[in-house]
Design a protein around this motif. Structure first.
Motif, PDB file in Angstrom:
ATOM      1  N   GLY A  82       4.740  18.175 -31.476  1.00  0.00           N
ATOM      2  CA  GLY A  82       3.469  17.735 -31.779  1.00  0.00           C
ATOM      3  C   GLY A  82       3.281  16.159 -31.509  1.00  0.00           C
ATOM      4  O   GLY A  82       4.203  15.563 -31.105  1.00  0.00           O
ATOM      5  N   PHE A  83       2.291  15.647 -31.575  1.00  0.00           N
ATOM      6  CA  PHE A  83       1.937  14.497 -31.087  1.00  0.00           C
ATOM      7  C   PHE A  83       1.257  13.588 -32.388  1.00  0.00           C
ATOM      8  O   PHE A  83       0.436  14.038 -32.924  1.00  0.00           O
ATOM      9  CB  PHE A  83       1.159  14.196 -29.890  1.00  0.00           C
ATOM     10  CG  PHE A  83       1.845  14.543 -28.584  1.00  0.00           C
ATOM     11  CD1 PHE A  83       2.897  13.665 -27.899  1.00  0.00           C
ATOM     12  CD2 PHE A  83       1.575  15.965 -28.049  1.00  0.00           C
ATOM     13  CE1 PHE A  83       3.285  14.028 -26.824  1.00  0.00           C
ATOM     14  CE2 PHE A  83       2.518  16.219 -27.050  1.00  0.00           C
ATOM     15  CZ  PHE A  83       3.160  15.509 -26.344  1.00  0.00           C
ATOM     16  N   GLU A  84       1.278  12.296 -32.526  1.00  0.00           N
ATOM     17  CA  GLU A  84       0.634  11.691 -33.605  1.00  0.00           C
ATOM     18  C   GLU A  84       0.446  10.178 -33.040  1.00  0.00           C
ATOM     19  O   GLU A  84       1.118   9.590 -32.343  1.00  0.00           O
ATOM     20  CB  GLU A  84       1.689  11.476 -34.966  1.00  0.00           C
ATOM     21  CG  GLU A  84       1.172  10.779 -36.028  1.00  0.00           C
ATOM     22  CD  GLU A  84       2.267  10.450 -37.203  1.00  0.00           C
ATOM     23  OE1 GLU A  84       1.473  10.360 -38.302  1.00  0.00           O
ATOM     24  OE2 GLU A  84       3.296  10.681 -37.013  1.00  0.00           O
ATOM     25  N   LYS A  85      -0.902   9.641 -33.356  1.00  0.00           N
ATOM     26  CA  LYS A  85      -1.178   8.312 -33.091  1.00  0.00           C
ATOM     27  C   LYS A  85      -1.430   7.767 -34.710  1.00  0.00           C
ATOM     28  O   LYS A  85      -2.457   8.233 -35.394  1.00  0.00           O
ATOM     29  CB  LYS A  85      -2.404   8.131 -32.342  1.00  0.00           C
ATOM     30  CG  LYS A  85      -2.037   8.779 -30.974  1.00  0.00           C
ATOM     31  CD  LYS A  85      -1.717   7.415 -30.057  1.00  0.00           C
ATOM     32  CE  LYS A  85      -1.734   7.614 -28.659  1.00  0.00           C
ATOM     33  NZ  LYS A  85      -1.381   6.451 -27.869  1.00  0.00           N
ATOM     34  N   VAL A 118     -11.917  17.774 -35.235  1.00  0.00           N
ATOM     35  CA  VAL A 118     -11.784  18.324 -33.844  1.00  0.00           C
ATOM     36  C   VAL A 118     -10.922  19.422 -33.987  1.00  0.00           C
ATOM     37  O   VAL A 118      -9.844  19.427 -34.665  1.00  0.00           O
ATOM     38  CB  VAL A 118     -11.258  17.343 -33.039  1.00  0.00           C
ATOM     39  CG1 VAL A 118     -10.836  18.067 -31.511  1.00  0.00           C
ATOM     40  CG2 VAL A 118     -12.233  16.101 -32.828  1.00  0.00           C
ATOM     41  N   GLU A 119     -11.231  20.742 -33.439  1.00  0.00           N
ATOM     42  CA  GLU A 119     -10.522  21.852 -33.741  1.00  0.00           C
ATOM     43  C   GLU A 119      -8.907  21.588 -33.139  1.00  0.00           C
ATOM     44  O   GLU A 119      -8.811  21.076 -32.042  1.00  0.00           O
ATOM     45  CB  GLU A 119     -11.027  22.952 -33.056  1.00  0.00           C
ATOM     46  CG  GLU A 119     -10.105  24.199 -33.532  1.00  0.00           C
ATOM     47  CD  GLU A 119     -10.864  25.308 -32.725  1.00  0.00           C
ATOM     48  OE1 GLU A 119     -10.179  26.421 -32.406  1.00  0.00           O
ATOM     49  OE2 GLU A 119     -11.956  25.328 -32.593  1.00  0.00           O
ATOM     50  N   GLY A 120      -7.992  21.833 -33.910  1.00  0.00           N
ATOM     51  CA  GLY A 120      -6.529  21.675 -33.557  1.00  0.00           C
ATOM     52  C   GLY A 120      -6.026  20.321 -33.762  1.00  0.00           C
ATOM     53  O   GLY A 120      -4.795  19.966 -33.646  1.00  0.00           O
ATOM     54  N   ILE A 133      -3.788  10.567 -37.012  1.00  0.00           N
ATOM     55  CA  ILE A 133      -4.167  11.958 -36.239  1.00  0.00           C
ATOM     56  C   ILE A 133      -2.800  12.487 -35.318  1.00  0.00           C
ATOM     57  O   ILE A 133      -2.158  12.013 -34.842  1.00  0.00           O
ATOM     58  CB  ILE A 133      -5.086  11.200 -34.885  1.00  0.00           C
ATOM     59  CG1 ILE A 133      -6.034  10.279 -35.645  1.00  0.00           C
ATOM     60  CG2 ILE A 133      -5.895  12.315 -34.205  1.00  0.00           C
ATOM     61  CD1 ILE A 133      -7.128   9.506 -34.670  1.00  0.00           C
ATOM     62  N   LYS A 134      -3.032  13.818 -35.802  1.00  0.00           N
ATOM     63  CA  LYS A 134      -1.856  14.581 -35.463  1.00  0.00           C
ATOM     64  C   LYS A 134      -2.321  15.693 -34.825  1.00  0.00           C
ATOM     65  O   LYS A 134      -3.468  16.324 -35.066  1.00  0.00           O
ATOM     66  CB  LYS A 134      -0.834  14.968 -36.515  1.00  0.00           C
ATOM     67  CG  LYS A 134      -0.083  13.922 -37.250  1.00  0.00           C
ATOM     68  CD  LYS A 134       0.474  14.570 -38.737  1.00  0.00           C
ATOM     69  CE  LYS A 134       1.228  13.412 -39.460  1.00  0.00           C
ATOM     70  NZ  LYS A 134       1.771  13.877 -40.373  1.00  0.00           N
ATOM     71  N   GLY A 135      -1.625  16.286 -33.865  1.00  0.00           N
ATOM     72  CA  GLY A 135      -2.104  17.375 -32.918  1.00  0.00           C
ATOM     73  C   GLY A 135      -1.010  17.964 -31.841  1.00  0.00           C
ATOM     74  O   GLY A 135      -0.081  17.419 -31.745  1.00  0.00           O
ATOM     75  N   HIS A 140      -6.312  15.459 -26.364  1.00  0.00           N
ATOM     76  CA  HIS A 140      -7.013  15.130 -27.686  1.00  0.00           C
ATOM     77  C   HIS A 140      -6.827  14.330 -28.694  1.00  0.00           C
ATOM     78  O   HIS A 140      -7.737  13.500 -29.226  1.00  0.00           O
ATOM     79  CB  HIS A 140      -7.385  16.724 -28.314  1.00  0.00           C
ATOM     80  CG  HIS A 140      -8.129  17.725 -27.460  1.00  0.00           C
ATOM     81  ND1 HIS A 140      -8.011  18.977 -27.552  1.00  0.00           N
ATOM     82  CD2 HIS A 140      -8.740  17.508 -26.281  1.00  0.00           C
ATOM     83  CE1 HIS A 140      -8.483  19.521 -26.441  1.00  0.00           C
ATOM     84  NE2 HIS A 140      -8.951  18.911 -25.609  1.00  0.00           N
ATOM     85  N   VAL A 141      -5.341  14.196 -28.965  1.00  0.00           N
ATOM     86  CA  VAL A 141      -5.106  13.387 -29.965  1.00  0.00           C
ATOM     87  C   VAL A 141      -5.284  11.753 -29.590  1.00  0.00           C
ATOM     88  O   VAL A 141      -5.992  10.972 -30.383  1.00  0.00           O
ATOM     89  CB  VAL A 141      -3.419  13.423 -30.238  1.00  0.00           C
ATOM     90  CG1 VAL A 141      -3.062  12.155 -31.063  1.00  0.00           C
ATOM     91  CG2 VAL A 141      -3.385  14.692 -30.992  1.00  0.00           C
ATOM     92  N   GLY A 142      -5.002  11.628 -27.995  1.00  0.00           N
ATOM     93  CA  GLY A 142      -5.281  10.045 -27.811  1.00  0.00           C
ATOM     94  C   GLY A 142      -6.828   9.898 -27.376  1.00  0.00           C
ATOM     95  O   GLY A 142      -7.158   8.804 -27.848  1.00  0.00           O
ATOM     96  N   ALA A 143      -7.681  10.698 -27.282  1.00  0.00           N
ATOM     97  CA  ALA A 143      -9.004  10.720 -27.011  1.00  0.00           C
ATOM     98  C   ALA A 143      -9.520  10.270 -28.541  1.00  0.00           C
ATOM     99  O   ALA A 143     -10.275   9.342 -28.393  1.00  0.00           O
ATOM    100  CB  ALA A 143      -9.781  11.805 -26.426  1.00  0.00           C
ATOM    101  N   LEU A 144      -9.409  11.075 -29.417  1.00  0.00           N
ATOM    102  CA  LEU A 144      -9.914  10.895 -30.992  1.00  0.00           C
ATOM    103  C   LEU A 144      -9.343   9.446 -31.430  1.00  0.00           C
ATOM    104  O   LEU A 144     -10.231   8.860 -31.908  1.00  0.00           O
ATOM    105  CB  LEU A 144      -9.602  11.901 -32.071  1.00  0.00           C
ATOM    106  CG  LEU A 144     -10.010  11.804 -33.171  1.00  0.00           C
ATOM    107  CD1 LEU A 144     -11.652  11.825 -32.989  1.00  0.00           C
ATOM    108  CD2 LEU A 144      -9.795  12.782 -34.027  1.00  0.00           C
TER     109      LEU A 144
END
Length: 178
Positions: A82-85, A118-120, A133-135, A140-144
């Motif tokens: 997964g990714f996290e910001k 956001v879904e996911g 923010i995780k996903g 999508h993580v970077g965009a949010l």
């Protein structure tokens, strides 16, 4: 030859990769990601290794070769780890809170700014000045995270605003009086 494009991707245990024409689907413990890739790139899966080959040395095939490999590698990483910001709010009265499935950010504007779920993606607010923010989908993580940061980017004089954790904001010297 692309340095990144020629490196194989090791498929970890518990990850299922399915190739249907030029659509790659990756399933793992964090979910399922699907992406359409360029039809000129040939993808092969052998013994838990994915390799990417291009048909010729034209500029268009060279440019898409490494990009395709990087996108698929991020899909594999996303469904396993997964990714996290993490965003930090700096400023007097700047705070964030979660109301239901919405993220509400107060950063000195005349109104609070709300972000829909956001879904996911999962948005956590461990303290009122930290947003996590995780996903599984890196884009999508970077965009949010970029959309939240764009509400009040850090300014160079006092450093107030929303910044990524670890981001270095170049500071400027203010006016000097006589």
């Amino acid at each position: 030859m692309s340095r990144i494009g020629k490196q194989p991707i090791t498929i970890p245990e518990g990850v299922d990769v399915n190739i249907d024409g030029n659509v790659i689907t990756v399933k793992g413990k964090n979910g399922e990601l699907s992406r359409e890739i360029s039809p000129i790139i040939d993808v092969k899966v052998e013994d838990n290794q994915m390799t990417f080959e291009r048909p010729n040395e034209s500029k268009s095939s060279r440019t898409i070769h490494g990009t395709t490999r990087a996108i698929v590698n991020n899909m594999v990483k996303g469904v396993t780890v997964g990714f996290e910001k993490v965003l930090e709010l700096n400023g007097v009265g700047y705070r964030a809170q979660k109301q239901g499935d919405k993220l509400v950010v107060n950063v000195g504007l005349s109104h609070p700014v709300e972000f829909e779920a956001v879904e996911g993606l999962t948005v956590d607010v461990p303290s009122n000045t930290v947003i996590s923010i995780k996903g599984a989908n890196k884009e999508h993580v970077g965009a949010l995270a970029a959309n939240v940061r764009a509400v009040r980017p850090p300014e160079p004089y006092k450093g107030k605003g929303i910044r990524y954790r670890g981001e270095n904001v170049r500071r400027k010297e203010g006016k000097t009086g006589k």
